[in-house]
Enzyme design. Structure first.
Site, PDB file in Angstrom:
ATOM      1  N   GLY A   1      45.125  37.214  50.572  1.00 40.81           N
ATOM      2  CA  GLY A   1      46.316  37.130  49.735  1.00 40.81           C
ATOM      3  C   GLY A   1      46.818  38.519  49.375  1.00 40.81           C
ATOM      4  O   GLY A   1      46.193  39.532  49.732  1.00 40.81           O
ATOM      5  N   ASP A   2      47.975  38.566  48.699  1.00 34.39           N
ATOM      6  CA  ASP A   2      48.561  39.839  48.253  1.00 34.39           C
ATOM      7  C   ASP A   2      48.893  40.772  49.406  1.00 34.39           C
ATOM      8  O   ASP A   2      48.876  41.992  49.248  1.00 34.39           O
ATOM      9  CB  ASP A   2      47.622  40.586  47.269  1.00 34.39           C
TER      10      ASP A   2
ATOM     11  N   ALA B   1      49.757  31.810  43.231  1.00 33.05           N
ATOM     12  CA  ALA B   1      50.432  32.777  44.090  1.00 33.05           C
ATOM     13  C   ALA B   1      51.417  33.556  43.235  1.00 33.05           C
ATOM     14  O   ALA B   1      51.903  33.049  42.227  1.00 33.05           O
ATOM     15  CB  ALA B   1      51.193  32.054  45.190  1.00 33.05           C
TER      16      ALA B   1
ATOM     17  N   HIS C   1      54.567  36.295  44.246  1.00 30.52           N
ATOM     18  CA  HIS C   1      55.232  37.156  45.205  1.00 30.52           C
ATOM     19  C   HIS C   1      56.148  38.130  44.472  1.00 30.52           C
ATOM     20  O   HIS C   1      57.049  37.717  43.762  1.00 30.52           O
ATOM     21  CB  HIS C   1      56.008  36.293  46.223  1.00 30.52           C
TER      22      HIS C   1
ATOM     23  N   THR D   1      47.679  37.816  37.641  1.00 29.42           N
ATOM     24  CA  THR D   1      46.767  37.945  36.509  1.00 29.42           C
ATOM     25  C   THR D   1      46.616  39.370  35.989  1.00 29.42           C
ATOM     26  O   THR D   1      45.970  39.572  34.956  1.00 29.42           O
ATOM     27  CB  THR D   1      45.352  37.469  36.928  1.00 29.42           C
TER      28      THR D   1
ATOM     29  N   ARG E   1      44.766  41.614  37.207  1.00 27.81           N
ATOM     30  CA  ARG E   1      43.428  42.154  37.458  1.00 27.81           C
ATOM     31  C   ARG E   1      43.472  43.262  38.523  1.00 27.81           C
ATOM     32  O   ARG E   1      44.228  43.142  39.488  1.00 27.81           O
ATOM     33  CB  ARG E   1      42.493  41.051  37.977  1.00 27.81           C
TER      34      ARG E   1
ATOM     35  N   ASP F   1      52.769  53.157  53.911  1.00 30.35           N
ATOM     36  CA  ASP F   1      53.008  54.381  53.129  1.00 30.35           C
ATOM     37  C   ASP F   1      51.858  54.706  52.175  1.00 30.35           C
ATOM     38  O   ASP F   1      51.621  55.868  51.866  1.00 30.35           O
ATOM     39  CB  ASP F   1      54.321  54.237  52.335  1.00 30.35           C
TER      40      ASP F   1
HETATM   41  P1  IMP Z   1      42.431  29.926  42.353  1.00 28.86           P
HETATM   42  O1  IMP Z   1      43.353  29.821  43.511  1.00 28.86           O
HETATM   43  O2  IMP Z   1      43.107  30.290  41.068  1.00 28.86           O
HETATM   44  O3  IMP Z   1      41.521  28.755  42.223  1.00 28.86           O
HETATM   45  O4  IMP Z   1      41.460  31.181  42.644  1.00 28.86           O
HETATM   46  C1  IMP Z   1      40.503  31.171  43.707  1.00 28.86           C
HETATM   47  C2  IMP Z   1      40.382  32.534  44.358  1.00 28.86           C
HETATM   48  O5  IMP Z   1      41.567  32.805  45.080  1.00 28.86           O
HETATM   49  C3  IMP Z   1      40.222  33.696  43.389  1.00 28.86           C
HETATM   50  O6  IMP Z   1      39.429  34.691  44.004  1.00 28.86           O
HETATM   51  C4  IMP Z   1      41.639  34.210  43.221  1.00 28.86           C
HETATM   52  O7  IMP Z   1      41.665  35.571  42.830  1.00 28.86           O
HETATM   53  C5  IMP Z   1      42.136  34.031  44.634  1.00 28.86           C
HETATM   54  N1  IMP Z   1      43.597  33.879  44.739  1.00 28.86           N
HETATM   55  C6  IMP Z   1      44.333  32.771  44.548  1.00 28.86           C
HETATM   56  N2  IMP Z   1      45.628  32.995  44.803  1.00 28.86           N
HETATM   57  C7  IMP Z   1      45.714  34.269  45.195  1.00 28.86           C
HETATM   58  C8  IMP Z   1      46.807  35.080  45.636  1.00 28.86           C
HETATM   59  O8  IMP Z   1      47.956  34.665  45.750  1.00 28.86           O
HETATM   60  N3  IMP Z   1      46.492  36.369  45.925  1.00 28.86           N
HETATM   61  C9  IMP Z   1      45.226  36.855  45.860  1.00 28.86           C
HETATM   62  N4  IMP Z   1      44.188  36.124  45.474  1.00 28.86           N
HETATM   63  C10 IMP Z   1      44.426  34.849  45.142  1.00 28.86           C
END
Ligand code: IMP
Length: 430
Positions: free
Chosen positions: A12-13, A39, A41, A302, A304, A334
């Protein structure tokens, strides 16, 4: 090509939001098909930063229809907040601007409370979820006790089911998770507002998507999260609760199999992850800290700090194969400026055995040793680069090596946060 899915190939990200936003300019319809407001974006348009969690990134282009498909789980309160924010900024005004599936499941406050309560109880072994109730909402969907937007139509029977669910959830919250129960009356009251606000957006989105397909419209499927967070193919149990692969675009939107023309895989030029779980190429030195700061690697959902690692070609090959990727968009090149030398993981090693591909079942991924290849870095700014020829030779070599190691051609390269800061090599819609 008319139907294109954009998916994350890491944890993700990867910067999907920016790529979806760019491609949305050429699309008629933009569809979310899985995940929820876990998610986030991030998009920068005319210097203004927007964080979209549920509404597809097409919302920032006038005249597009955004679809939230049946495969998503939607926190109705978060959705209302997002709609209001977008509308206040001049977006989402047209009649057809947003369609929400009757079949999508709702994330309720008790799902959030359970998610957070469980994570607290797990302590050191926590998954590191976003705490937005995504896992518990998908659990209820599969358990056939979830509440869909369709259920809002008959509010009397909705209330009865909500109260029944709540009695069960509150017992669990109190006696197992030792947290506060959710008052039924307040929740029922607030669901009246949800009903009034969201019913106008409800639609049979699967029929809508199919009709758009038949009419030859361009449809963009916006994946959330990434392959390594996929419930089946990721680093289970440190994953999210949905399938994040391009294959999910079919079940999660109603687009029939065989009707997807291309899958664009998105990857950062390095790797990040938030939350717990194995991360073979994680950087524990000051270079990681520098990349985190340069790349502003703090979770958009979040806040974090993200864990940082080198580009991992083993992981990329796993993800690109599973998604049947047509082209790769590599973002945030970059951010690597000034890091010299650069490393790319080409294989793993464990107990004397070399792994060029993902170990079966991702077993021992927390114990593998990454085998790196070093490449020279570059020091010139990439600002203003719009073609490959504008890049320093070391940056071109870095990209070439990634192409060689993954076997997938580059379709785009990101050189900054803004829409324009992109080298467009091939646009799947053109
Ligand atoms: P949940 O989807 O909130 O249950 O989280 C489960 C795991 O997926 C955790 O490690 C989150 O940090 C990660 N996670 C969920 N959605 C994303 C995202 O969009 N980007 C990055 N990490 C994500």
């Amino acid at each position: 090509m008319k139907t294109v899915a954009v998916v994350g190939t890491q944890w993700g990200d990867e910067g999907k939001g920016k790529i979806v936003d760019l491609l949305a300019a050429d699309a008629d319809v933009v569809v979310r098909f899985q995940g929820g407001n876990n998610a986030a974006h991030t998009l920068v348009v005319d210097g203004r930063k927007f964080i979209l969690r549920l509404v597809p990134a097409g919302a920032l282009h006038p005249g597009k229809t955004c679809v939230i498909g049946n495969g998503t789980v939607v926190d109705p309160f978060a959705l209302i907040e997002e709609i209001d924010h977008l509308r206040a900024n001049g977006f989402l005004h047209g009649e057809n601007s947003l369609r929400l599936s009757y079949d999508a499941h709702m994330v309720m406050p008790y799902h959030r409370a359970i998610d957070r309560g469980r994570e607290a109880r797990l302590g050191r072994n926590a998954i590191g979820t976003t705490g937005f109730g995504i896992g518990p909402a998908y659990e209820d969907k599969v358990a056939r006790s979830g509440l869909r937007f369709a259920d809002l139509v008959d509010f009397r029977s909705f209330t009865a089911r909500l109260e029944r669910n709540l009695a069960e959830k509150n017992a669990y919250l109190k006696s197992v998770l030792k947290t506060k129960p959710i008052p039924a009356a307040d929740l029922v009251q607030s669901m009246k507002t949800v009903r009034k606000r969201l019913i106008p957006y409800l639609a049979d989105t699967a029929s809508f998507v199919y009709a758009a397909y038949q009419a030859g419209k361009r449809i963009l499927f916006e994946g959330a999260h990434g392959t390594m967070l996929d419930i089946d193919y990721g680093t289970y149990p440190y994953v999210t609760s949905s399938n994040c692969l391009a294959a999910a675009a079919h079940a999660g939107s109603g687009l029939p199999p065989g009707k997807l023309d291309a899958v664009l895989g998105i990857s950062k030029a390095y790797t990040t992850r938030v939350g717990g779980g194995p991360f073979p190429t994680e950087i524990k030195t000051a270079v990681g800290k520098r990349l985190r700061e340069e790349g502003d690697e703090f979770g958009s959902a979040t806040g974090r700090p993200r864990r940082i690692g080198w580009f991992d070609a083993v992981l990329a090959r796993h993800a690109l194969r599973l998604n049947g990727v047509w082209g790769l968009a590599l973002t945030k090149l970059d951010v690597l400026t000034g890091i010299d030398p650069l490393k790319i993981c080409i294989a793993y090693e464990r107990g004397g055995q070399r792994y060029d591909e993902m170990p079966p079942g991702r077993l021992g991924l927390d114990k593998v040793r990454p085998l790196y290849e070093e490449l020279p870095g570059w020091h010139q700014s990439l600002q203003g680069a719009r073609t490959m020829a504008d890049l320093p030779p070391q940056a071109r070599r870095y990209l070439e090596r990634i192409t060689e190691l993954t076997g997938v051609s580059l379709a785009m390269v990101g050189t900054g946060a803004a829409r324009e800061a992109t080298i467009m090599i091939s646009n799947p819609f053109r």
